[in-house]
Design a protein around this motif. Structure first.
Motif, PDB file in Angstrom:
ATOM      1  N   GLU A 344       0.842  -1.188   0.000  1.00  0.00           N
ATOM      2  CA  GLU A 344       0.000   0.000   0.000  1.00  0.00           C
ATOM      3  C   GLU A 344       0.883   1.246   0.000  1.00  0.00           C
ATOM      4  OE1 GLU A 344      -2.575  -0.193   3.286  1.00  0.00           O
ATOM      5  OE2 GLU A 344      -3.657  -1.991   2.610  1.00  0.00           O
ATOM      6  N   GLU A 345       0.415   2.258  -0.705  1.00  0.00           N
ATOM      7  CA  GLU A 345       1.161   3.489  -0.799  1.00  0.00           C
ATOM      8  C   GLU A 345       1.091   4.250   0.516  1.00  0.00           C
ATOM      9  OE1 GLU A 345      -0.270   5.665  -4.071  1.00  0.00           O
ATOM     10  OE2 GLU A 345       0.367   4.208  -5.587  1.00  0.00           O
ATOM     11  N   GLU A 346       2.279   4.643   1.029  1.00  0.00           N
ATOM     12  CA  GLU A 346       2.326   5.380   2.291  1.00  0.00           C
ATOM     13  C   GLU A 346       1.914   6.838   2.095  1.00  0.00           C
ATOM     14  OE1 GLU A 346       6.220   4.934   3.789  1.00  0.00           O
ATOM     15  OE2 GLU A 346       6.068   2.740   4.084  1.00  0.00           O
ATOM     16  N   ILE A 347       2.301   7.416   0.965  1.00  0.00           N
ATOM     17  CA  ILE A 347       1.949   8.815   0.696  1.00  0.00           C
ATOM     18  C   ILE A 347       0.659   8.829  -0.116  1.00  0.00           C
ATOM     19  CG2 ILE A 347       2.731  10.962  -0.348  1.00  0.00           C
ATOM     20  CD1 ILE A 347       5.595   9.977   0.030  1.00  0.00           C
ATOM     21  N   GLN A 348      -0.341   9.490   0.384  1.00  0.00           N
ATOM     22  CA  GLN A 348      -1.615   9.572  -0.304  1.00  0.00           C
ATOM     23  C   GLN A 348      -1.543  10.600  -1.422  1.00  0.00           C
ATOM     24  OE1 GLN A 348      -4.640  10.381   2.574  1.00  0.00           O
ATOM     25  NE2 GLN A 348      -4.319   8.470   3.714  1.00  0.00           N
ATOM     26  N   LYS A 349      -2.292  10.340  -2.477  1.00  0.00           N
ATOM     27  CA  LYS A 349      -2.298  11.230  -3.624  1.00  0.00           C
ATOM     28  C   LYS A 349      -3.113  12.479  -3.299  1.00  0.00           C
ATOM     29  CE  LYS A 349      -1.764   7.586  -7.054  1.00  0.00           C
ATOM     30  NZ  LYS A 349      -2.353   6.965  -8.255  1.00  0.00           N
ATOM     31  N   PRO A 350      -2.685  13.638  -3.809  1.00  0.00           N
ATOM     32  CA  PRO A 350      -3.476  14.860  -3.561  1.00  0.00           C
ATOM     33  C   PRO A 350      -4.802  14.814  -4.308  1.00  0.00           C
ATOM     34  CG  PRO A 350      -1.668  15.299  -5.064  1.00  0.00           C
ATOM     35  CD  PRO A 350      -1.474  13.898  -4.574  1.00  0.00           C
ATOM     36  N   THR A 351      -5.810  15.434  -3.671  1.00  0.00           N
ATOM     37  CA  THR A 351      -7.163  15.424  -4.253  1.00  0.00           C
ATOM     38  C   THR A 351      -7.534  16.771  -4.834  1.00  0.00           C
ATOM     39  OG1 THR A 351      -8.037  15.923  -2.058  1.00  0.00           O
ATOM     40  CG2 THR A 351      -7.928  13.598  -2.701  1.00  0.00           C
ATOM     41  N   GLY A 352      -6.907  17.867  -4.385  1.00  0.00           N
ATOM     42  CA  GLY A 352      -7.274  19.194  -4.860  1.00  0.00           C
ATOM     43  C   GLY A 352      -6.693  19.507  -6.225  1.00  0.00           C
ATOM     44  N   LYS A 353      -6.941  20.740  -6.664  1.00  0.00           N
ATOM     45  CA  LYS A 353      -6.460  21.202  -7.955  1.00  0.00           C
ATOM     46  C   LYS A 353      -4.983  21.555  -7.846  1.00  0.00           C
ATOM     47  CE  LYS A 353      -7.644  24.355 -11.730  1.00  0.00           C
ATOM     48  NZ  LYS A 353      -8.502  25.493 -12.139  1.00  0.00           N
ATOM     49  N   PHE A 354      -4.212  21.296  -8.911  1.00  0.00           N
ATOM     50  CA  PHE A 354      -2.773  21.538  -8.899  1.00  0.00           C
ATOM     51  C   PHE A 354      -2.494  23.025  -9.072  1.00  0.00           C
ATOM     52  CE2 PHE A 354       1.185  22.063 -11.384  1.00  0.00           C
ATOM     53  CZ  PHE A 354       2.069  21.631 -10.410  1.00  0.00           C
ATOM     54  N   ALA A 355      -1.728  23.572  -8.142  1.00  0.00           N
ATOM     55  CA  ALA A 355      -1.314  24.972  -8.224  1.00  0.00           C
ATOM     56  C   ALA A 355       0.074  25.024  -8.827  1.00  0.00           C
ATOM     57  CB  ALA A 355      -1.317  25.617  -6.827  1.00  0.00           C
ATOM     58  N   SER A 356       0.243  25.819  -9.873  1.00  0.00           N
ATOM     59  CA  SER A 356       1.512  25.867 -10.600  1.00  0.00           C
ATOM     60  C   SER A 356       2.538  26.742  -9.919  1.00  0.00           C
ATOM     61  CB  SER A 356       1.263  26.389 -12.018  1.00  0.00           C
ATOM     62  OG  SER A 356       0.721  27.695 -11.958  1.00  0.00           O
ATOM     63  N   LEU A 357       2.475  26.892  -8.585  1.00  0.00           N
ATOM     64  CA  LEU A 357       3.426  27.690  -7.823  1.00  0.00           C
ATOM     65  C   LEU A 357       4.425  26.739  -7.166  1.00  0.00           C
ATOM     66  CD1 LEU A 357       4.021  30.627  -6.989  1.00  0.00           C
ATOM     67  CD2 LEU A 357       2.743  30.187  -4.890  1.00  0.00           C
ATOM     68  N   THR A 358       5.720  26.895  -7.500  1.00  0.00           N
ATOM     69  CA  THR A 358       6.750  26.029  -6.951  1.00  0.00           C
ATOM     70  C   THR A 358       7.317  26.613  -5.671  1.00  0.00           C
ATOM     71  OG1 THR A 358       8.440  27.113  -8.277  1.00  0.00           O
ATOM     72  CG2 THR A 358       7.336  25.220  -9.257  1.00  0.00           C
ATOM     73  N   THR A 359       8.137  25.817  -4.977  1.00  0.00           N
ATOM     74  CA  THR A 359       8.765  26.288  -3.730  1.00  0.00           C
ATOM     75  C   THR A 359       9.754  27.413  -4.010  1.00  0.00           C
ATOM     76  OG1 THR A 359       8.607  23.992  -3.032  1.00  0.00           O
ATOM     77  CG2 THR A 359       9.915  25.433  -1.652  1.00  0.00           C
ATOM     78  N   PHE A 360      10.434  27.342  -5.149  1.00  0.00           N
ATOM     79  CA  PHE A 360      11.398  28.387  -5.487  1.00  0.00           C
ATOM     80  C   PHE A 360      10.708  29.719  -5.739  1.00  0.00           C
ATOM     81  CE2 PHE A 360      14.019  30.701  -8.546  1.00  0.00           C
ATOM     82  CZ  PHE A 360      15.233  30.736  -7.880  1.00  0.00           C
ATOM     83  N   ARG A 361       9.554  29.671  -6.430  1.00  0.00           N
ATOM     84  CA  ARG A 361       8.837  30.916  -6.715  1.00  0.00           C
ATOM     85  C   ARG A 361       8.240  31.533  -5.452  1.00  0.00           C
ATOM     86  NH1 ARG A 361       5.391  29.783 -12.281  1.00  0.00           N
ATOM     87  NH2 ARG A 361       7.182  29.471 -13.670  1.00  0.00           N
ATOM     88  N   SER A 362       7.771  30.672  -4.527  1.00  0.00           N
ATOM     89  CA  SER A 362       7.112  31.201  -3.331  1.00  0.00           C
ATOM     90  C   SER A 362       8.120  31.767  -2.330  1.00  0.00           C
ATOM     91  CB  SER A 362       6.276  30.103  -2.678  1.00  0.00           C
ATOM     92  OG  SER A 362       7.100  28.997  -2.344  1.00  0.00           O
ATOM     93  N   HIS A 363       9.326  31.159  -2.193  1.00  0.00           N
ATOM     94  CA  HIS A 363      10.301  31.583  -1.188  1.00  0.00           C
ATOM     95  C   HIS A 363      11.394  32.487  -1.745  1.00  0.00           C
ATOM     96  CE1 HIS A 363       8.632  28.907   1.838  1.00  0.00           C
ATOM     97  NE2 HIS A 363       8.656  27.915   0.955  1.00  0.00           N
TER      98      HIS A 363
END
Length: 451
Positions: A344-363
């Protein structure tokens, strides 16, 4: 000190024993009664035979005989032909349009034989040079020797008969399980698929209707991303690095004479003589076609060889016994279906809409770049003063006289030969002049040289 650049072989030996004592042994004595560390390597020991080997194995102890069941026989159903007529029409027969086919034109030209009907009157070289030799009949070199088998019996025994000692074989005990009784009664051929299967009626297949093509009323945008974003920078055309073609030669007209025409003059050539072949004269004597094989051969009456075909065996008319070792010993095991091995997969898949904002752009926080400080030294010496290229090496250097190797010419240099060591080096002694008015004789210094 003289340094030898050669590595001579050790061909000389003065008989002096070499000293293996080093500087480390002389300067560093031992410290008390310290023993070296013991080795962790196990000592090789021979294991004694403590008990006698038992003949039982894991397979013999764990093996349990099971009941043997005969393989079920499935009765073949009776063939019943279907009613109706078979449609043998295909798509190829329906869509193919036959057309007439003409003969294929050959691309290869016809073979033309350039022959003439004239008769050849010349004599070949084989007939002209070949002459018959007067041959004599050769005698047979075959030795007449009839084989006579020995009348006495061969009495020498072989090495195998002398050394072989017959031994009584001890057959190993059989591990085959005991015969088990077959189950009585008819075979139940019902399976889970036959009992649990439910027949369902199939409905009509859903066919999606084909939509009609409707062309778009808007004009086609033929502008690509490259044409829209790329704007050529104006600039001058690059100059060619190719050198200009210059004519290498003279404008004077050609005189019409060459060095080959001046040096090589034509010379007279004679016609080769034609060798006329001699006329062929056939021999008048008759050719003797008898050979030594035909004259000496004697025919023998030999009976035909008997065939080596084996005698026909007897056919067994009894019933066929279809029992084999595999049928008696093999029994199908009940195999349970194995479950999925996928984790079984330990990390669950995201259910919401994908936001095209990366960690580099936000920080990321943009900072103003400061130019680095230049570490170039300030010009101290003015450029107008000429450069002084004098160095300490040039001003303080005193040339020295090169030393001559005494091994080349010891008498001319002033050296006397002393001895030669085990590695092949020759030692010479310098002749020092005796000082006037003194009785002291200084010991001259020994100098090695190349042998």
């Amino acid at each position: 000190r003289h340094r030898c650049c050669h590595r001579p072989t050790k061909i000389y030996d003065d008989g002096v024993k070499p000293s293996h004592k080093t500087e480390y042994v002389e300067n560093y004595p031992g410290y008390g009664n310290l023993c070296p560390p013991e080795s962790c390597k196990p000592k090789p020991e021979v294991q004694e035979d403590k008990a006698r080997m038992d003949g039982t194995t894991t397979f013999k102890s764990d093996y349990l005989p099971y009941e043997i069941v005969t393989r079920p026989f499935r009765q073949q159903e009776e063939y019943r032909p279907k009613s109706g007529k078979i449609d043998l029409g295909t798509i190829y027969q329906r869509d193919y349009n036959p057309h007439k086919v003409g003969p294929v034109t050959l691309a290869r030209p016809r073979e033309r034989k350039h022959t003439s009907d004239a008769k050849v009157d010349t004599i070949p070289t084989y007939r002209d040079h070949y002459r018959l030799w007067k041959s004599q009949r050769t005698e047979s070199c075959k030795l007449v020797h009839d084989y006579e088998p020995p009348s006495e019996r061969f009495g020498n025994p072989s090495t195998f008969q002398d050394d072989y000692i017959p031994k009584q074989p001890n057959p190993p005990p059989s591990c085959k399980p005991c015969d088990s009784k077959l189950p009585e009664g008819p075979f139940d051929g019902n399976t889970i698929h036959r009992t649990a299967y439910v027949v369902h009626e199939l409905g009509p297949l859903f066919v999606r209707p084909r939509e009609e093509y409707k062309p778009s009323d808007q004009p086609f945008e033929d502008l690509t991303t490259h044409q829209r974003d790329f704007k050529g920078t104006p600039g001058e055309q690059a100059k060619s690095c190719k050198p200009e073609s210059q004519k290498h030669g003279s404008d004077d007209p050609f005189k019409g004479t060459t060095e080959f025409q001046d040096r090589y003059q034509p010379y007279l050539v004679t016609v080769p003589e034609f060798h006329k072949p001699r006329e062929y004269v056939p021999p008048t004597d008759k050719m003797d076609l008898k050979s030594s094989n035909r004259l000496d051969y004697i025919k023998h009456k030999v009976a035909p060889r008997a065939p080596m075909k084996p005698a026909p065996g007897r056919k067994n008319t009894g019933p066929f016994q279809g029992k084999t070792t595999t049928k008696e010993d093999y029994q199908p095991w009940r195999v349970c279906p194995r479950g999925p091995i996928k984790k079984e997969e330990e990390i669950q898949k995201p259910t919401g809409k994908f936001a095209s904002l990366t960690t580099f752009r936000s920080h990321y926080i943009p900072h103003q770049a400061n130019p680095p400080q230049s570490f170039k030294p300030v010009e101290v010496v003015p450029t107008g003063v000429p450069f002084k290229d004098e160095t300490l090496y040039r001003t303080e250097y005193t040339p020295k006289k090169p030393e001559v190797c005494p091994g080349l010419n010891p008498d001319a240099v002033g050296y006397v030969y002393v001895n030669t060591d085990s590695e092949g080096h020759r030692f010479y002694r310098r002749l020092s002049p005796e000082p006037s008015g003194s009785d002291c004789s200084p010991v001259p210094e020994e100098v090695p040289a190349v042998s």
